[in-house]
Design a protein around this motif. Structure first.
Motif, PDB file in Angstrom:
ATOM      1  N   THR A   1       0.830  -1.208   0.000  1.00 49.28           N
ATOM      2  CA  THR A   1       0.000   0.000   0.000  1.00 49.28           C
ATOM      3  C   THR A   1       0.862   1.255   0.000  1.00 49.28           C
ATOM      4  OG1 THR A   1      -0.134   0.075   2.424  1.00 49.28           O
ATOM      5  CG2 THR A   1      -1.805  -1.203   1.268  1.00 49.28           C
ATOM      6  N   TRP A   2       0.313   2.303  -0.572  1.00 54.31           N
ATOM      7  CA  TRP A   2       1.002   3.598  -0.582  1.00 54.31           C
ATOM      8  C   TRP A   2      -0.029   4.706  -0.616  1.00 54.31           C
ATOM      9  CZ3 TRP A   2      -0.586   5.889  -5.037  1.00 54.31           C
ATOM     10  CH2 TRP A   2      -0.859   5.067  -6.144  1.00 54.31           C
ATOM     11  N   GLN A   3       0.390   5.837  -0.103  1.00 50.38           N
ATOM     12  CA  GLN A   3      -0.451   7.034  -0.111  1.00 50.38           C
ATOM     13  C   GLN A   3       0.470   8.222  -0.350  1.00 50.38           C
ATOM     14  OE1 GLN A   3      -0.989   9.817   2.166  1.00 50.38           O
ATOM     15  NE2 GLN A   3      -2.814  10.511   1.101  1.00 50.38           N
ATOM     16  N   ILE A   4       0.144   9.015  -1.360  1.00 49.20           N
ATOM     17  CA  ILE A   4       1.007  10.125  -1.772  1.00 49.20           C
ATOM     18  C   ILE A   4       0.194  11.407  -1.806  1.00 49.20           C
ATOM     19  CG2 ILE A   4       2.423  11.050  -3.648  1.00 49.20           C
ATOM     20  CD1 ILE A   4       3.126   8.207  -4.413  1.00 49.20           C
ATOM     21  N   GLU A   5       0.702  12.437  -1.171  1.00 43.11           N
ATOM     22  CA  GLU A   5       0.120  13.781  -1.251  1.00 43.11           C
ATOM     23  C   GLU A   5       1.114  14.700  -1.932  1.00 43.11           C
ATOM     24  OE1 GLU A   5      -1.582  15.413   2.224  1.00 43.11           O
ATOM     25  OE2 GLU A   5      -2.488  13.533   2.890  1.00 43.11           O
ATOM     26  N   GLU A   6       0.580  15.517  -2.818  1.00 49.14           N
ATOM     27  CA  GLU A   6       1.457  16.385  -3.600  1.00 49.14           C
ATOM     28  C   GLU A   6       0.830  17.767  -3.722  1.00 49.14           C
ATOM     29  OE1 GLU A   6       3.679  14.961  -7.311  1.00 49.14           O
ATOM     30  OE2 GLU A   6       1.967  16.061  -8.137  1.00 49.14           O
ATOM     31  N   ASP A   7       1.599  18.785  -3.366  1.00 46.93           N
ATOM     32  CA  ASP A   7       1.178  20.179  -3.531  1.00 46.93           C
ATOM     33  C   ASP A   7       2.082  20.831  -4.559  1.00 46.93           C
ATOM     34  OD1 ASP A   7      -0.914  20.725  -1.362  1.00 46.93           O
ATOM     35  OD2 ASP A   7       0.680  19.762  -0.224  1.00 46.93           O
ATOM     36  N   THR A   8       1.456  21.477  -5.527  1.00 47.01           N
ATOM     37  CA  THR A   8       2.227  22.198  -6.536  1.00 47.01           C
ATOM     38  C   THR A   8       1.803  23.656  -6.534  1.00 47.01           C
ATOM     39  OG1 THR A   8       0.651  21.600  -8.273  1.00 47.01           O
ATOM     40  CG2 THR A   8       2.575  20.184  -7.992  1.00 47.01           C
TER      41      THR A   8
ATOM     42  N   ARG B   1       7.922  29.872 -16.597  1.00 46.66           N
ATOM     43  CA  ARG B   1       7.008  29.245 -15.643  1.00 46.66           C
ATOM     44  C   ARG B   1       7.843  28.682 -14.501  1.00 46.66           C
ATOM     45  NH1 ARG B   1       1.723  27.697 -15.912  1.00 46.66           N
ATOM     46  NH2 ARG B   1       1.029  26.123 -14.401  1.00 46.66           N
ATOM     47  N   ILE B   2       7.405  28.934 -13.281  1.00 51.41           N
ATOM     48  CA  ILE B   2       8.085  28.414 -12.094  1.00 51.41           C
ATOM     49  C   ILE B   2       7.158  27.395 -11.437  1.00 51.41           C
ATOM     50  CG2 ILE B   2       9.127  28.961  -9.869  1.00 51.41           C
ATOM     51  CD1 ILE B   2       9.632  31.767 -10.872  1.00 51.41           C
ATOM     52  N   ALA B   3       7.672  26.190 -11.204  1.00 53.36           N
ATOM     53  CA  ALA B   3       6.875  25.124 -10.602  1.00 53.36           C
ATOM     54  C   ALA B   3       7.565  24.627  -9.347  1.00 53.36           C
ATOM     55  CB  ALA B   3       6.692  23.977 -11.596  1.00 53.36           C
ATOM     56  N   SER B   4       6.860  24.751  -8.233  1.00 54.82           N
ATOM     57  CA  SER B   4       7.353  24.253  -6.953  1.00 54.82           C
ATOM     58  C   SER B   4       6.533  23.035  -6.555  1.00 54.82           C
ATOM     59  CB  SER B   4       7.248  25.339  -5.873  1.00 54.82           C
ATOM     60  OG  SER B   4       7.581  24.824  -4.606  1.00 54.82           O
TER      61      SER B   4
ATOM     62  N   ASP C   1      10.905  18.183  -1.665  1.00 52.21           N
ATOM     63  CA  ASP C   1      10.411  19.339  -2.398  1.00 52.21           C
ATOM     64  C   ASP C   1      11.493  19.807  -3.360  1.00 52.21           C
ATOM     65  OD1 ASP C   1      11.870  21.864  -1.012  1.00 52.21           O
ATOM     66  OD2 ASP C   1      11.365  20.356   0.508  1.00 52.21           O
ATOM     67  N   TYR C   2      11.052  20.365  -4.479  1.00 51.63           N
ATOM     68  CA  TYR C   2      11.993  20.854  -5.478  1.00 51.63           C
ATOM     69  C   TYR C   2      11.307  21.930  -6.307  1.00 51.63           C
ATOM     70  CZ  TYR C   2       9.507  17.221  -8.120  1.00 51.63           C
ATOM     71  OH  TYR C   2       8.539  16.424  -8.686  1.00 51.63           O
ATOM     72  N   ILE C   3      12.115  22.778  -6.929  1.00 47.92           N
ATOM     73  CA  ILE C   3      11.626  23.894  -7.728  1.00 47.92           C
ATOM     74  C   ILE C   3      12.216  23.781  -9.126  1.00 47.92           C
ATOM     75  CG2 ILE C   3      11.571  26.394  -8.000  1.00 47.92           C
ATOM     76  CD1 ILE C   3      11.782  26.631  -4.975  1.00 47.92           C
ATOM     77  N   ASP C   4      11.383  23.989 -10.136  1.00 46.81           N
ATOM     78  CA  ASP C   4      11.836  23.948 -11.520  1.00 46.81           C
ATOM     79  C   ASP C   4      11.570  25.286 -12.197  1.00 46.81           C
ATOM     80  OD1 ASP C   4      12.587  21.064 -12.681  1.00 46.81           O
ATOM     81  OD2 ASP C   4      11.142  20.818 -11.052  1.00 46.81           O
ATOM     82  N   LEU C   5      12.558  25.762 -12.933  1.00 48.59           N
ATOM     83  CA  LEU C   5      12.408  26.924 -13.797  1.00 48.59           C
ATOM     84  C   LEU C   5      12.209  26.421 -15.220  1.00 48.59           C
ATOM     85  CD1 LEU C   5      15.263  29.212 -12.404  1.00 48.59           C
ATOM     86  CD2 LEU C   5      12.873  29.070 -11.666  1.00 48.59           C
ATOM     87  N   LEU C   6      11.078  26.795 -15.840  1.00 52.74           N
ATOM     88  CA  LEU C   6      10.707  26.255 -17.142  1.00 52.74           C
ATOM     89  C   LEU C   6      10.551  27.398 -18.150  1.00 52.74           C
ATOM     90  CD1 LEU C   6       8.017  23.745 -15.821  1.00 52.74           C
ATOM     91  CD2 LEU C   6      10.436  23.277 -16.281  1.00 52.74           C
ATOM     92  N   PRO C   7      11.654  27.850 -18.731  1.00 50.83           N
ATOM     93  CA  PRO C   7      11.557  28.928 -19.741  1.00 50.83           C
ATOM     94  C   PRO C   7      11.062  28.366 -21.071  1.00 50.83           C
ATOM     95  CG  PRO C   7      13.830  28.228 -19.509  1.00 50.83           C
ATOM     96  CD  PRO C   7      13.044  27.442 -18.489  1.00 50.83           C
TER      97      PRO C   7
END
Length: 774
Positions: A543-550, A573-576, A601-607
């Motif tokens: 079993t697994w349970q995943i929560e994700e906030d973007t 676009r900035i995605a955290s 947690d991680y942050i992506d810069l998407l030009p």
């Protein structure tokens, strides 16, 4: 595998378009100058050509590279589901499941982000994608495939982004009533099933309340299917088949016949309100349910291995019967002796249910536009698998791999003897998936009348996603001892299907199979086989349970050439991403199961930058560059472990595990395209693309020991950088210059070439927390 069926489709379409509320409608007297004649509402009859023209218009108007399929009136897409419709788009490939389109790829990549009216949509499961088989084609007004990224597009599609557009009330000139009835006959299943859809749309306008519209669209589809599968097992090098020669022979054969029905029930309700020229408000709700009910009968034959033949003293094959393909060491045909067999009869049913509700709107004047959307999506997917397994030994069978279909046929009567066939196992497995998504966005756009910058856009989005498979895959397989088919005569029958693969090749017939009358009644079938043990509960390891906030934000500028015919969109676009992964793991020291949690947690810069150069109204050149990402699937991130023991052959124990430290798949992309539009229905396009993908997810399997048993456990890892490049070609034209009836003849054709490479089993370091990725 044989295609499941050929279908003959009969369609009856009734459509009425009443433009009573159209502001552009001519006065009644201009339509009927003779007042003595009765007045009729206008009825429009539209062909497929206008849909193709509108698809080209969408492609022309976009600065980025976009391809579309449209339906100007409902039911102009003559397909079962969205995947069947989208396959017409250049660069899109699909895989089929039971004769229908299912998973899609864009330029060979399955990492696709799917939107429904601009908001994220998915099917609960191991992954993040929508199962395109869930959505009937009749629910849509059009499909747009974005092959280059822009800052306002939701991140998640390394391969591309697909936006599914449904109808809204204000899409029509007035009242719209459409009823579609058709029947599909499946040749192999020898059954016909109905398909019905309907759309009702209307709007009302008043000085006090403005313009108010409502739309209801419902679809019901039933389809019978049959699928025949034949395969040879993995080849094994043997030195006993032909003297002095190593021969690579399959270590078995498998033949499966599956038959059943698929049912789609779908509905969409939309309310739309424009109180004045500045406001456009809406509320939407849609529901889809997709059920597959399947009965399968599988016969597996396992020859004696070289070592088992030596140790048992039994001959494994008929002397002199082994033949190889000319000039090779690969087995072509052989007569096996004393083989073992297993016959699996099982019910395998699945159901997908997805619900989505949204409210939103926009306000606009000549200088500024503000829009927002709030949505909630709830999806579930369930699997049910149940049925008896019979086994036997001493089976003689001939195997031949030289035909179009690999074939094997039993040459003695062991498989027809109810005293020789024993019930060895009763299979029972269930598996649920569930997922929810709550999302909200706000976007603003400021317009300029002069200068290089035509508009500046900015927006924010927050989404919370929850996914789980609790209580996980429940495996309640139970061994059965001492029961022959003869001792339970009501639980087996001779195989009634004598047309396996339409008679292509030689295949076993008239062998005993298990009955499935009670397979879907768990209590009843367990009572028949005398099973009194309790069904095991949830295995926490699986079993697994995943929560994700973007958290997302973007800023972009739309450019318009002052001195040159060049326009473009550039931005960032900035995605955290914040993730919490919960599951269980085994402490290998003492084999205890303990909870396990990983937060990251991680942050992506998407030009991204997209430019369009207009050589003329007919010639367009596009160039795009971007950075994109796709987050790993949930089962790949899961910290849990699923172990599946083989009660017949422990050497085939296997397991599946995730890797909580997987990094997202990130890609740098460059795209270029040149298009020619000599008229509104004709186009010739050539596009080239290049991607440098930082870390596809690859799987590797290694033996691991748990609870005193060895399992071959498969785990995912990030691979090294991969490159993918290729080109697309698309041609569309109606031959208006042809005489007479041939004037309406047209052609659509496209071709995609893809070349890719990566290093095999070279893995990058896993991610660290709180990184900024540019």
């Amino acid at each position: 595998m044989k295609p499941t069926q050929q279908s003959i489709i009969f369609t009856l379409l009734f459509a009425v378009v009443v433009d009573s509320y159209s502001a552009d409608k001519p006065p009644a007297e201009s339509i009927n100058p003779d007042s003595n004649l009765p007045e009729f509402d206008t009825v429009f009859i539209l062909g497929n050509r206008i849909s193709l023209e509108n698809a080209l218009m969408i492609k022309q108007e976009h600065i980025e590279i976009v391809d579309s399929v449209t339906a100007n009136t409902i039911n102009k897409l003559p397909d079962y589901n969205v995947s069947d419709a989208i396959q017409r788009i250049t660069g899109v490939q699909i895989t089929r499941d039971r004769g229908e389109g299912s998973v899609i790829q864009i330029r060979g990549l399955t990492q696709v982000e799917t939107l429904f009216n601009g908001r994220e949509m998915f099917t609960a499961g191991n992954g993040r994608n929508l199962d395109y088989a869930d959505i009937p084609a009749e629910l849509l007004a059009g499909i747009d495939v974005y092959k280059t990224a822009t800052p306002d597009l939701i991140e998640g599609g390394v391969g591309g982004t697909v936006n599914l557009r449904s109808h809204r009330p204000f899409d029509f000139a007035g009242r719209e009533i459409v009823v579609n009835v058709r029947g599909a006959h499946a040749d192999l299943a020898n059954a016909a099933e109905p398909q019905v859809s309907g759309l009702l749309s209307d709007y009302w306008q008043s000085e006090r309340f403005g313009k108010i519209g409502a739309l209801v669209n419902v679809v019901y589809q039933r389809r019978a299917f049959r699928e025949d599968q034949a395969s040879a097992a993995n080849p094994v090098g043997r030195n006993d088949l032909i003297a002095g020669q190593t021969v690579y022979a399959p270590n078995g054969s498998s033949e499966t016949l599956s038959q059943g029905t698929r049912v789609r029930s779908s509905g969409n309700i939309v309310l739309q309100w424009q109180p004045n020229d500045h406001w456009d408000l809406y509320a939407e709700a849609n529901y889809t349910e997709f059920k597959t009910t399947q009965d399968s009968y599988q016969l597996n034959l396992f020859p004696l291995s070289e070592s088992n033949a030596l140790s048992s003293g039994l001959p494994a094959f008929s002397a002199g019967s082994a033949k190889v393909f000319p000039g090779s060491q690969n087995l072509q045909s052989i007569d096996w002796l004393n083989a073992s067999a297993s016959q699996l009869s099982f019910a395998r049913d699945t159901v997908d249910r997805t619900k989505q509700g949204a409210i939103g709107g926009s306000w606009q004047n000549h200088k500024f536009k503000l829009s927002s959307d709030l949505s909630y999506t709830d999806s579930e997917n369930d699997l049910f698998f149940s049925g008896p397994v019979m086994s036997a030994s001493g089976v003689n069978f001939s195997q031949n791999l030289s035909g179009t279909v690999p074939s094997s046929i039993a040459t003695n009567n062991v498989l027809q003897d109810p005293n020789a066939l024993k019930f060895s196992n009763l299979a029972l497995r269930t598996r649920p998936f569930a997922g929810t998504l709550a999302a909200g966005r706000v976007d603003g756009e400021l317009f300029f009348n002069h200068g290089l910058v035509k508009a500046i856009s900015a927006g924010m989005r927050y989404a919370h996603r929850d996914a789980n498979n609790e209580p996980g895959l429940i495996i309640a397989d139970t061994a059965i001892a001492g029961l022959s088919a003869a001792s339970l005569p009501g639980q087996s029958q001779l195989n009634p299907y004598r047309d396996f693969f339409d008679g292509q090749g030689a295949h076993s017939q008239d062998y005993l199979i298990g009955k499935l009358d009670n397979a879907r009644d768990i209590a009843a079938i367990r009572k028949i086989f005398g099973i009194t043990s309790n069904i095991p509960g949830s295995n926490p390891l699986g079993t697994w349970q995943i929560e994700e906030d973007t958290y997302n934000g973007y800023l972009s500028a739309k450019l318009d050439g002052v001195f040159f015919p060049i326009d473009g969109i550039i931005g960032l676009r900035i995605a955290s991403t914040e993730q919490s992964l919960n599951g269980y793991q085994i402490q290998t020291v003492n084999n205890t199961v303990t909870p396990f949690n990983v937060n990251s947690d991680y942050i992506d810069l998407l030009p991204s930058a997209n430019f369009r150069y207009l050589f003329s109204d007919a010639w367009h050149f596009r160039l795009g560059a971007s950075r994109t990402l796709t987050r790993p699937d949930f089962n790949q991130l899961s910290p849990s472990l699923t172990l599946t023991a083989n009660t017949i052959n422990p050497a085939q124990n296997f397991g599946v595990a995730g890797n909580p430290w997987l990094a997202p798949i990130r890609s740098t992309n460059v795209d270029g395209a040149i298009d020619w539009y000599p008229n509104k229905a004709t186009a010739l396009s050539v596009a080239g693309f290049w991607k440098s993908v930082d870390g596809f997810v690859a799987n590797t399997a290694n033996p691991e020991t748990y609870f005193g048993q060895t399992y071959l456990v498969t785990r995912p890892y990030n691979s090294n950088t991969a490159t993918l490049q290729g080109f697309e070609f698309n041609y569309q034209q109606f031959y208006d210059f042809l005489p007479g009836a041939f004037k309406g003849l047209g052609l659509q054709a496209n071709y995609t070439f893809i070349d890719s490479e990566t290093f095999y089993f070279c893995f990058r370091p896993t991610r660290a927390a709180a990184k900024l990725i540019a």
